[in-house]
Write a protein that holds these residues in place. Structure first.
Motif, short mmCIF file in Angstrom:
data_model
loop_
_atom_site.label_atom_id
_atom_site.label_comp_id
_atom_site.label_asym_id
_atom_site.label_seq_id
_atom_site.Cartn_x
_atom_site.Cartn_y
_atom_site.Cartn_z
N SER A 39 -10.17 -11.60 -64.22
CA SER A 39 -10.05 -13.01 -63.84
C SER A 39 -8.65 -13.47 -64.30
O SER A 39 -8.29 -13.26 -65.45
CB SER A 39 -11.14 -13.82 -64.53
N ASN A 66 -7.09 -16.37 -64.87
CA ASN A 66 -7.06 -17.30 -66.00
C ASN A 66 -5.73 -17.96 -66.29
O ASN A 66 -5.28 -18.00 -67.44
CB ASN A 66 -7.58 -16.60 -67.25
N PRO A 82 -6.52 -25.18 -64.84
CA PRO A 82 -7.47 -24.95 -63.76
C PRO A 82 -6.92 -25.53 -62.46
O PRO A 82 -6.14 -26.48 -62.48
CB PRO A 82 -8.73 -25.71 -64.21
N THR A 88 -13.59 -26.84 -63.09
CA THR A 88 -13.87 -26.53 -64.48
C THR A 88 -13.53 -25.06 -64.69
O THR A 88 -13.36 -24.31 -63.73
CB THR A 88 -15.36 -26.73 -64.80
N ARG A 89 -13.45 -24.64 -65.93
CA ARG A 89 -13.17 -23.22 -66.19
C ARG A 89 -14.29 -22.35 -65.63
O ARG A 89 -14.04 -21.27 -65.12
CB ARG A 89 -12.98 -23.00 -67.71
N SER A 90 -15.52 -22.85 -65.73
CA SER A 90 -16.64 -22.09 -65.17
C SER A 90 -16.43 -21.85 -63.69
O SER A 90 -16.68 -20.76 -63.18
CB SER A 90 -17.96 -22.85 -65.34
N GLN A 96 -15.61 -18.31 -61.16
CA GLN A 96 -16.36 -17.97 -59.95
C GLN A 96 -15.53 -18.02 -58.68
O GLN A 96 -15.90 -17.41 -57.69
CB GLN A 96 -17.52 -18.95 -59.76
N ILE A 145 -22.22 -13.42 -62.46
CA ILE A 145 -21.16 -13.12 -63.42
C ILE A 145 -21.75 -13.36 -64.80
O ILE A 145 -22.23 -14.46 -65.08
CB ILE A 145 -19.94 -14.04 -63.21
N ASN A 178 -20.16 -12.96 -67.69
CA ASN A 178 -19.22 -13.41 -68.73
C ASN A 178 -18.23 -14.41 -68.12
O ASN A 178 -17.03 -14.23 -68.19
CB ASN A 178 -18.51 -12.23 -69.41
N GLY A 179 -18.79 -15.47 -67.56
CA GLY A 179 -17.97 -16.45 -66.85
C GLY A 179 -17.52 -17.61 -67.70
O GLY A 179 -17.50 -18.75 -67.24
N SER A 180 -17.17 -17.35 -68.93
CA SER A 180 -16.60 -18.42 -69.76
C SER A 180 -15.76 -17.77 -70.86
O SER A 180 -15.85 -16.57 -71.08
CB SER A 180 -17.69 -19.28 -70.39
N TYR A 181 -14.98 -18.58 -71.55
CA TYR A 181 -14.15 -18.03 -72.63
C TYR A 181 -14.98 -17.63 -73.84
O TYR A 181 -14.46 -17.03 -74.77
CB TYR A 181 -13.09 -19.05 -73.04
N MET A 182 -16.27 -17.96 -73.83
CA MET A 182 -17.10 -17.47 -74.93
C MET A 182 -17.46 -16.00 -74.71
O MET A 182 -17.84 -15.31 -75.63
CB MET A 182 -18.37 -18.31 -75.03
N ASP A 183 -17.36 -15.58 -73.43
CA ASP A 183 -17.84 -14.23 -73.11
C ASP A 183 -16.75 -13.33 -72.53
O ASP A 183 -16.77 -12.13 -72.70
CB ASP A 183 -18.98 -14.34 -72.10
N TYR A 184 -15.82 -13.92 -71.78
CA TYR A 184 -14.70 -13.15 -71.21
C TYR A 184 -13.62 -13.13 -72.27
O TYR A 184 -13.13 -14.18 -72.70
CB TYR A 184 -14.20 -13.84 -69.95
#
Lengths: 150, 789, 180
Positions: free
Chosen positions: B195, B197, B201, B283-285, B289, B705, B707-713
């Motif tokens: 992604s 990133n 956004p 949004t980042r989410s 996507q 997905i 890991n679609g957030s900065y907590m997971d990606y």
């Protein structure tokens, strides 16, 4: 996500079966479920509030009991919708008499998640599932104990 | 000409607004009467829409309008590059509607747009829209999507194959070369999905002015004119002269902001419909996507060697994942930007790539920093390093043995590859030799041998890359299927007082054009940099432009500006000659002065500028004014190259891998601003190392997905990276006036295989003879590689 | 104010939630030395209050999981992520944003460092980075490279590879040391 678990409960298969088929008891012992209403035969409306890792939400949906074989097995189909994503699960439950007053309750199935729940909750999901499973059996045992006392 | 600024690390002009919080990004812009859009997206990867009920949402407070596929589904965004099947059939090109009305094809597919008075009210209303989905099975892996019985993304695309494609020597010749090989190194690997990133956004504002019947679109894009062209001509059918596209400050792109996205057309349509500006900011989410992803190749590759270690052949089969829809350049990336780089730096005599490009129920895939070239480099450099380990030879030696000999492209011809391109100039041994020197190679091997006995093992990985950038000669890309030219426009307007406004079609989103271009202009005209203003990003002020990607801004955009500067100096000389009563041939322009050769008679640049606009004493038959616009269409790509070396340390107990040193010796041709070039390399390295160790979009079996957030990606953070050790060699580009090659992507192209090779080297040093560790090389994966099979 | 009272009284979370969603609390706070009073929607995040209500757009939004740090500001002298706080919770506080870090026309040593050492490219993460680094230097005026890197853990930059950000902070640390 795979869902698996088993536990030996101190009651007969018949008793466990009855408890499982009683929406009030089931609502009481299932973590997160706040209400379970019988809609039609073997179909329940379910309302749950669950906090899974970083996401929490209120779920509304349907739970359906399929292929019930009294005191032996049934399949539970659950569809839950929420603002943070939807969950559908397909779980096969088995009851097996270990002794006259002991029943091994086991289940195996799969849950599929979508939306925010899948994106941000997945990482911690299996951990949460394990915790919920433990709670479920613990609650069941407590409920049995409570019934004994009555 | 003067030499005050070119080659100097001039501090950036644009920094002042950014460090004081005054940068103006699209989401910072507020227009009178502005409304806000929220887009309701599919939570499923593949589902049929049975019904959409937005009656409750429509009645909610603050809702201005709701749009669905029913209303705008017939509009769709185009693909910008046509690639044909091996048999000549045209690629499958299913529509990509602005809003879906029948079937959603990836998580995040847009279904409805709510426009309301505030962002929050729009989101509240979107949550009240009820969509009944029939969920269908999904497929996310390109190599599985082609199998019989796989769910179809588009009903009329059999086996999900968009097209198949090949490049190189005839397959039979390659097979023959491989059959004769003394040793074949083969590798199956996944170049995982990333992604991009960009930190800003995506954000768009559509504004329709009914007095002038004119549309304005503010967009966080890398190429405003291209967006205008695509949106007007291919999507909405609007007259181009009635549409203004503005790209204000843009917070990073890395490829993801090249493409024309559906939301750009949606806010434009909605603003016309409601007669008010409409802003949409993701949004980042949503970014995870919907911003086009990068990479995602599944590859089987083989490299053959003779008994002396010379490469004799290269044979590759790759499945490239295009996602659910074709993004603007999605088809060009795995083909013309990838297959054409498989010669690498080596004299490989026979090469064949068999490529299958596939639709899946995933976010569209397109160019991400490097675009195709990182995939080619990864493949080559992994194979060469692995071959060295397998054959028990030194990986640096093996490269040096197989490198193409140096050529300057001026006195010696360019190097014709087996995969269509002709390299412009190169000196490949020089970068590797310098890299080895910086590493202290012999010492390192001793250190490594010691470390192999401890719990912290060491490894070194090499990657010597070449890339093609400065995209590109229009006729060449046109013949290969591009639906646009790839020239650039540069206009230089000399104001009457001698101040300069430069209009460029390149679009900075962090590259520092306002500084680098001003350095070039100031030196060419012999004036101070503060007299030069670089204007970009507005289709109403800049004549035209193709934008910034493919490390092209200076090589192509800078060259267009130089062309205009040449015209200005030529015209200035005529004006000066008239005033100084001599022939224009006798005028020499130097240090900002037009001088009669051999005399001290001169006029300053300012004098000439003023005369051009106050033409009282002026040559007959010469127009007043000093303002030139040029289109520069390059004659070839440019070919930067370099050597990247990673040193990693692996904790044997945990598999945790740390990049201990990272050495990069790049040759990007001439350098205008070394500080900015180094900065570009640094950023590219971080992204390349990120792919090797941290990043990767993961899907579950249903196409979610996970890991679609900065907590997971896992984004590389400050304490994940070392200080980088940089040096450069300079082999000027022979075919553009500045001799520059482009530096934007080099860091990202070379670095990924260097890190993976270093990990594999470390594992072999400790006796774990694995061929590959799948990226991202998480501690778990590295640890597993060290466990007995 | 009522909101703070509710919090300190340990009012149950549900009631607070209801209050914040449906009632418009009135807040008074100081931003960059200037006092502001506004009625805000209960659910309004501090970052949106700064950007939308006060027009201080130097504070950015880069994610929705409080992971990226582009919204970092100082609240009562400490760096916080302004996306992880409701505007109502900032009632009574004193806030500094990037716009107020140095007097108009002057640069803070960190702002100067970022420019001198090319610590920014697209500029989007920069305000958050600078505000985070300012907090770091106030706690540790002479940090090592590793301490700087660890101090930036909560902020993501996609452009620079952090190399020049580290150098920019070292520059500011040195410059401030000389100034003292």
């Amino acid at each position: 996500m795979e869902l698996n678990g088993s536990y030996v409960l101190p009651a007969s298969t018949q008793k466990i079966w009855e408890m499982l088929m009683n929406p009030d008891t089931l609502a009481k012992v299932t973590p997160g479920i706040s209400r379970l209403e019988l809609e039609s035969e073997n179909v329940y409306k379910a309302i749950a509030e669950v906090k899974i890792g970083p996401v929490s939400g209120k779920f509304e949906g349907k739970a359906e009991v399929l292929h019930p074989v009294v005191a032996e097995s049934f399949t539970l189909n659950v569809h839950q919708n929420s603002k943070i994503g939807n969950v559908s699960a397909h779980i096969k439950m088995h009851l097996k008499a270990v002794s006259e007053n002991e029943t091994e309750l086991s289940f195996a199935g799969k849950a599929h998640m979508s939306g925010l729940l899948a994106r941000t909750g997945n990482r911690v999901m299996s951990g949460v599932a394990n915790t919920l499973t433990k709670q479920f059996f613990q609650n069941f045992e407590d409920e049995l104990a409570a019934k004994e006392q009555v | 000409m003067s030499n005050k600024f070119i080659g100097k690390s001039v501090k950036r002009i644009e920094d002042k607004r950014f460090i004081t919080g005054k940068g103006r990004y699209t989401d910072d812009i507020v227009l009178p009467g502005m409304t806000y859009a929220y887009i309701l997206r599919s939570p499923y990867a593949h589902a049929r829409i049975r019904s959409i009920d937005y009656s409750a949402a429509e009645a909610m407070q603050g809702v201005v309008t709701i749009m669905t596929g029913e209303e705008v589904g017939h509009y769709g965004v185009p693909c910008g590059w046509q690639v044909n099947f091996k048999n000549g059939d045209i690629m499958k090109e299913p529509p990509h509607p602005l809003l879906v009305k029948d079937k959603v094809r990836h998580v995040g597919d847009a279904v409805a747009m709510v426009v309301a008075e505030t962002r929050e009210l729009a989101q509240d209303a979107a949550e009240a829209i009820i969509i009944d989905y029939e969920v269908l099975p999904a497929v996310t892996d390109a190599s599985k999507a082609v199998l019989p019985g796989a769910p179809l993304v588009h009903d009329d695309v059999p086996n999900n194959i968009c097209f198949d494609w090949e490049i190189g020597n005839p397959k039979a010749e390659v097979d023959e070369a491989m059959a004769s090989a003394h040793h074949i190194t083969s590798l199956d690997f996944v170049n995982q999905r990333l992604s991009p990133n960009a930190m800003e956004p995506r954000s768009y504002i559509g504004q329709y002015d009914n007095v002038y019947d004119k549309y304005t679109l503010y967009t966080s894009t890398q190429n405003p004119h291209l967006i205008r062209l695509l949106m007007c001509a291919f999507v909405l059918g609007l007259p181009e002269h009635k549409v203004r596209v503005v790209g204000p400050d843009v917070g990073g792109g890395f490829g993801s902001k090249i493409y024309h996205y559906t939301e750009e057309a949606l806010v434009t349509l909605a603003s016309k419909k409601i007669g008010r500006p409409v802003k949409w900011t993701e949004t980042r989410s949503e970014a995870f996507q919907t911003d086009a992803h990068g990479r995602d190749h599944v590859t089987h590759a083989e490299m053959g060697f003779d008994a002396q270690g010379n490469i004799v052949g290269l044979r590759i089969k790759t499945f490239a994942n295009l996602g659910a829809y074709l993004s603007t350049f999605g088809t060009a990336v795995p083909t013309y930007l990838h297959g054409t780089l498989l010669q690498g730096l080596y004299t490989t005599p026979k090469i064949h790539l068999d490529m299958t490009c596939v639709f899946t129920h995933t976010t569209a895939v397109d160019a991400y920093r490097g675009a195709g070239r990182p995939e080619a480099t990864f493949l080559l450099e992994r194979l060469v390093d692995l071959a060295a380990l397998e054959m028990g030879v030194d990986p640096a030696e093996l490269r040096l043995k197989n490198f193409i000999p140096a050529f300057d492209g001026v006195t010696q011809p360019g190097y014709q590859t087996n995969v269509a391109l002709q390299y412009d100039s190169g000196n490949y041994h020089s970068v590797l030799e310098r890299g080895l020197e910086m590493l202290g190679y012999e010492n390192f091997r001793k250190e490594q041998a010691e470390a192999a006995k401890t719990n912290k093992i060491l490894g070194v990985g090499f990657s010597t890359y070449i890339e093609a950038c400065g995209i590109a000669p229009s006729a060449v890309v046109g013949s290969l299927g591009a639906r646009a030219g790839l020239y650039e426009v540069g206009q230089v307007r000399v104001q009457p007082t001698g101040k300069i406004s430069v209009f460029t079609g390149a679009h900075s989103h962090g590259q520092g054009h306002e500084t680098t271009f001003a350095q070039v202009v100031a030196d060419r005209l012999g004036i101070p940099m503060e007299d030069v203003d670089i204007i970009h990003g507005d289709s109403d002020t800049v004549a035209f432009g193709m934008g910034t990607y493919g490390s092209r801004s200076l090589a192509v955009g800078g060259s267009a500006i130089v062309k205009s500067l040449d015209k200005i100096i030529e015209k200035g000389a005529k004006i000066a000659a008239h005033k100084l009563e001599c022939s224009a041939d006798d005028i020499e322009f130097k240090d900002g002065k037009f001088t009669v050769k051999g005399t001290d008679k001169s006029l300053s640049f300012g004098d000439i500028a003023l005369t051009a606009y106050v033409p009282h004493v002026y040559p007959a038959n010469l127009e007043p004014g000093l303002d030139f616009s040029s289109f520069y269409d390059p004659t070839n790509f440019t070919y930067p190259f370099g050597c990247h070396i990673a040193v990693v340390e692996i904790d044997k107990e945990t598999g945790f891998t740390r990049v201990k040193r990272f050495i990069a010796v790049d040759d990007v041709g001439n350098v205008i601003n070394p500080m900015i070039v180094d900065g570009q390399i640094h950023g590219g390295l971080a992204q390349g190392i990120g792919q090797a160790l941290f990043e990767g979009v993961e899907f579950d079996e249903n196409g979610q997905i996970t890991n679609g957030s900065y907590m997971d990606y896992t984004m590389p953070r400050a304490d994940d990276l070392p200080m980088f050790e940089l040096d450069r060699q300079v082999t000027p580009c022979p075919h553009n006036p500045l001799g520059v090659k482009g530096a934007g992507e080099a860091g990202c192209i070379g670095s990924t295989p260097a890190v993976v090779n270093a990990v594999i080297d470390a594992l072999w040093s400790a006796g774990h003879k694995v061929k590959d560790v799948r990226m991202p090389m998480t501690p778990e994966r590295v640890w597993k590689a060290m466990q007995p099979a | 104010m009522l909101c703070n009272t509710l919090k300190t009284n340990g009012f149950c979370a549900k009631a607070l939630n209801f209050y914040l969603t449906y009632i418009m609390p009135k807040i008074t706070l100081t931003v960059n030395g200037k006092t502001h009073t506004h009625e805000v929607e209960g659910r309004l995040l501090l970052v949106h209050y700064l950007r939308d209500t006060l027009g201080l757009t130097g504070t950015h939004v880069g994610c929705d999981t409080s992971s990226c740090g582009t919204c970092t500001i100082h609240l009562d002298g400490k760096a916080i992520k302004s996306c992880s706080l409701l505007a109502a919770q900032a009632d009574g506080s004193s806030i500094t944003t990037i716009e107020g870090l140095a007097p108009e026309g002057e640069l803070h040593p960190l702002q100067e460092g970022f420019k001198e050492e090319h610590g920014l490219q697209c500029g989007f993460c920069t305000p958050g980075m600078i505000m985070c680094a300012a907090d770091l230097l106030s706690r540790n005026p002479d940090p090592t490279e590793q301490e700087i890197r660890e101090g930036l853990e909560g902020n993501i930059c996609r452009c620079t590879g952090y190399h020049n950000i580290v150098r920019a902070i070292q520059y500011a640390a040195q410059k401030s040391a000389v100034a003292v």
